[in-house]
Motif scaffolding. Sequence first.
Motif, mmCIF file in Angstrom:
data_model
loop_
_atom_site.group_PDB
_atom_site.id
_atom_site.type_symbol
_atom_site.label_atom_id
_atom_site.label_comp_id
_atom_site.label_asym_id
_atom_site.label_seq_id
_atom_site.Cartn_x
_atom_site.Cartn_y
_atom_site.Cartn_z
ATOM 1 N N CYS A 11 31.599 38.471 37.534
ATOM 2 C CA CYS A 11 31.857 39.219 38.766
ATOM 3 C C CYS A 11 31.595 38.306 39.963
ATOM 4 O O CYS A 11 30.510 37.720 40.066
ATOM 5 N N PRO A 12 32.558 38.172 40.886
ATOM 6 C CA PRO A 12 32.363 37.302 42.049
ATOM 7 C C PRO A 12 31.382 37.882 43.071
ATOM 8 O O PRO A 12 30.950 37.181 43.973
ATOM 9 N N HIS A 13 31.014 39.145 42.910
ATOM 10 C CA HIS A 13 30.100 39.802 43.846
ATOM 11 C C HIS A 13 28.639 39.651 43.423
ATOM 12 O O HIS A 13 27.788 39.378 44.250
ATOM 13 N N VAL A 29 42.659 31.910 33.413
ATOM 14 C CA VAL A 29 42.396 33.078 34.247
ATOM 15 C C VAL A 29 41.916 32.650 35.630
ATOM 16 O O VAL A 29 41.296 31.605 35.791
ATOM 17 N N LYS A 30 42.248 33.454 36.613
ATOM 18 C CA LYS A 30 41.796 33.293 37.996
ATOM 19 C C LYS A 30 41.174 34.617 38.411
ATOM 20 O O LYS A 30 41.783 35.675 38.239
ATOM 21 N N ILE A 31 39.983 34.560 38.965
ATOM 22 C CA ILE A 31 39.285 35.768 39.403
ATOM 23 C C ILE A 31 39.465 35.915 40.910
ATOM 24 O O ILE A 31 39.252 34.959 41.661
ATOM 25 N N VAL A 44 38.880 44.802 36.703
ATOM 26 C CA VAL A 44 37.562 44.917 36.088
ATOM 27 C C VAL A 44 36.617 45.565 37.094
ATOM 28 O O VAL A 44 36.640 45.226 38.274
ATOM 29 N N THR A 45 35.797 46.490 36.627
ATOM 30 C CA THR A 45 34.724 47.069 37.437
ATOM 31 C C THR A 45 33.423 46.856 36.691
ATOM 32 O O THR A 45 33.271 47.310 35.552
ATOM 33 N N CYS A 46 32.486 46.144 37.322
ATOM 34 C CA CYS A 46 31.204 45.858 36.675
ATOM 35 C C CYS A 46 30.295 47.084 36.765
ATOM 36 O O CYS A 46 30.610 48.062 37.457
ATOM 37 N N THR A 51 34.617 46.044 42.009
ATOM 38 C CA THR A 51 35.932 45.902 41.396
ATOM 39 C C THR A 51 36.505 44.540 41.764
ATOM 40 O O THR A 51 36.414 44.117 42.912
ATOM 41 N N TYR A 52 37.084 43.860 40.763
ATOM 42 C CA TYR A 52 37.757 42.586 40.997
ATOM 43 C C TYR A 52 38.913 42.471 40.028
ATOM 44 O O TYR A 52 39.041 43.252 39.090
ATOM 45 N N TRP A 53 39.790 41.522 40.298
ATOM 46 C CA TRP A 53 41.013 41.369 39.534
ATOM 47 C C TRP A 53 41.026 40.030 38.825
ATOM 48 O O TRP A 53 40.649 39.009 39.407
#
Length: 57
Positions: A11-13, A29-31, A44-46, A51-53
């Motif tokens: 997760c980038p957050h 893959v690229k986030i 994706v939701t952690c 939420t991130y793609w």
Amino acid sequence: MQAIATKAVTCPHCGESATVSLPREEVDVKIRQSVAAFGDHTTVTCSDGHTYWVYFC
């Protein structure tokens, strides 16, 4: 039986790890923190609610 290709993403957050299924084994893959208008992706939701793609290149 065919194995499903997966990849660990972060997760980038908050840095929490998740596993996503890949459309094919050789894909990169690229986030991204925002959705793009096009491209093969999954959302994706952690567990913290971020939420991130994940885009498949």
